[in-house]
Design an enzyme around this catalytic site. Structure first.
Site, mmCIF file in Angstrom:
data_model
loop_
_atom_site.group_PDB
_atom_site.id
_atom_site.type_symbol
_atom_site.label_atom_id
_atom_site.label_comp_id
_atom_site.label_asym_id
_atom_site.label_seq_id
_atom_site.Cartn_x
_atom_site.Cartn_y
_atom_site.Cartn_z
ATOM 1 N N THR A 1 1.163 3.602 1.886
ATOM 2 C CA THR A 1 1.665 4.009 3.195
ATOM 3 C C THR A 1 2.803 3.116 3.689
ATOM 4 O OG1 THR A 1 -0.018 2.639 4.273
ATOM 5 C CG2 THR A 1 -0.542 4.976 3.934
ATOM 6 N N LYS A 2 3.121 2.060 2.943
ATOM 7 C CA LYS A 2 4.177 1.147 3.374
ATOM 8 C C LYS A 2 5.528 1.597 2.818
ATOM 9 C CE LYS A 2 1.231 -1.459 5.535
ATOM 10 N NZ LYS A 2 -0.014 -0.708 5.288
ATOM 11 N N ASN A 3 6.578 0.917 3.250
ATOM 12 C CA ASN A 3 7.940 1.304 2.840
ATOM 13 C C ASN A 3 8.154 1.152 1.343
ATOM 14 O OD1 ASN A 3 7.951 1.102 5.646
ATOM 15 N ND2 ASN A 3 10.093 0.459 5.722
ATOM 16 N N TYR A 4 7.434 0.219 0.742
ATOM 17 C CA TYR A 4 7.537 -0.051 -0.700
ATOM 18 C C TYR A 4 6.124 -0.190 -1.244
ATOM 19 C CZ TYR A 4 12.120 -1.233 1.097
ATOM 20 O OH TYR A 4 13.326 -1.172 1.757
ATOM 21 N N HIS B 1 0.850 -1.184 0.000
ATOM 22 C CA HIS B 1 0.000 0.000 0.000
ATOM 23 C C HIS B 1 0.892 1.243 0.000
ATOM 24 C CE1 HIS B 1 -2.771 3.047 1.741
ATOM 25 N NE2 HIS B 1 -3.689 2.357 1.081
#
Length: 378
Positions: free
Chosen positions: A180-183, A178
């Site tokens: 909002t994640k790091n990747y 998603h």
């Protein structure tokens, strides 16, 4: 306004996305999907990795793979995103919620055994903020009782527990991509991580609408047909192309986020020493990925005031999950095992600060200054 999040972007994504768009195959399992699968299988050492349109669907696949049936029980923390529970509820399972540890906000491993009944099918540890649960204990309990372990490592890519990548310790793991994640794979995305070979063949069938289409394209069968339960769990190859651009810079992103995390931690340490805030705790056997920087204040009223203070100073900070067991659907589809000693109380204290790839050190300094101002005047 300093945003809470900016989707990661490295500069490699555009080239790969355009290449995919101009190819003869932009649907699932094209060139970039295969490149991503190879990257993860080499990085994780897992039996098989399969991209999915989102992490929710990776969890849904996991629930099908371990044959969740109506009446089965699945143990997990209440402090998690609703997808962790929904994936198993959709198969008819009853969720049994367990209290968290206040130090990591992960499921308290010492409370799992008392939550087990003759209906328990699986344990779902959630690695909050990319910090590992106590997996040795969880795996020992699961093995003793003959239970499956599905790791919700949505926030855990590049994190490890005793040198093992999160998502590779249980029978099955999942990642989220998603925004909002790091990747990210272009806003949404997920990964199913299969660690037990027994699930590989069926996972490919479930992912391809219940057909043996993957085997057909490999030349293993002369035609493909409907052979099992399944759905459409393939992302487009354009999504995979976007993600692959980030995988090429995975270490750079990880180093940058960890630097921001350490900067926050160092600069807020004085407030922690004065008992104004509590900072995250990282167990010695865990290496985290800088996914999130949160702090805890004394109570929900202080949290509300601090969030408003930061907003007035053009800083977007947020709180996180409302515990599932206290929600309307949580009562319909699950129950709490034991007492809620920490889940609700600790969740009401927690504030997430801006954290993203490329967060400027000057921005961190400004955020910390405004937090200090709040406690000087409050």
């Amino acid at each position: 306004m300093i945003p809470f999040n900016k989707p990661p972007y490295t500069g490699n994504e555009e080239r790969h996305v355009l290449d995919s768009m101009c190819s003869d195959k932009i649907s699932g399992d094209g060139k970039y999907t295969q490149l991503c699968h190879l990257w993860f299988e080499k990085k994780l050492g897992c039996a098989k990795s399969l991209l999915t349109p989102n992490c929710t669907q990776a969890l849904e696949m996991a629930a099908i793979l371990i044959d969740i049936q109506p009446g089965d029980e699945v143990i997990m923390p209440s402090y998690t995103f609703v997808s962790t529970a929904n994936a198993f509820v959709l198969r008819g399972a009853k969720i049994v919620f367990v209290d968290v540890r206040p130090d990591t906000m992960n499921m308290n491993e010492t409370l799992i055994e008392q939550a087990i009944t003759n209906k328990t099918k699986a344990i779902v540890p959630v690695h909050y903020a990319g910090v590992a649960c106590e997996m040795d204990t969880i795996m020992d309990i699961a093995n003793h009782h003959g239970l499956y372990v599905i790791e919700d490592a949505a926030q855990g890519m590049m994190s490890t527990y005793k040198d093992k990548p999160l998502g590779t310790i249980g029978h099955i793991g999942v990642y989220s991509f998603h925004e909002t994640k790091n990747y990210t794979s272009g806003g949404e995305g997920g990964l199913l991580i299969i660690n037990d070979e027994v699930f590989v063949k069926r996972a490919e069938i479930i992912r391809e609408k219940g057909t043996n289409r993957t085997q057909f394209f490999r030349g293993m069968v002369d035609k493909y047909s409907w052979v099992d339960l399944g759905s459409s769990y393939l992302p487009s190859d354009i999504q995979a192309a976007y993600l692959y651009g980030q995988l090429e810079k995975a270490d750079k992103i990880n180093v940058n986020r960890l630097a921001s995390w350490k900067s926050y931690n160092k600069k807020l340490n004085m407030l922690a020493d004065r008992k104004k805030v509590e900072l995250p705790s990282i167990p010695k056997n865990c290496v985290h990925n800088g996914h999130m920087f949160y702090l805890k204040v004394i109570d929900i009223d202080t949290r509300t005031k601090l969030i408003e203070h930061l907003k007035l100073n053009d800083i977007m900070a947020v709180f996180h999950y409302i515990p599932l067991h206290s929600s309307v659907a949580g009562g319909d589809f699950g129950r709490l095992s034991g007492k809620d000693l920490y889940t609700t109380e600790e969740s009401e204290k927690l504030i997430r600060l801006p954290m993203y790839f490329g967060l400027d050190t000057n921005e961190i300094d400004y955020i910390v200054d405004k937090i200090n101002d709040f406690f000087l005047t409050s």
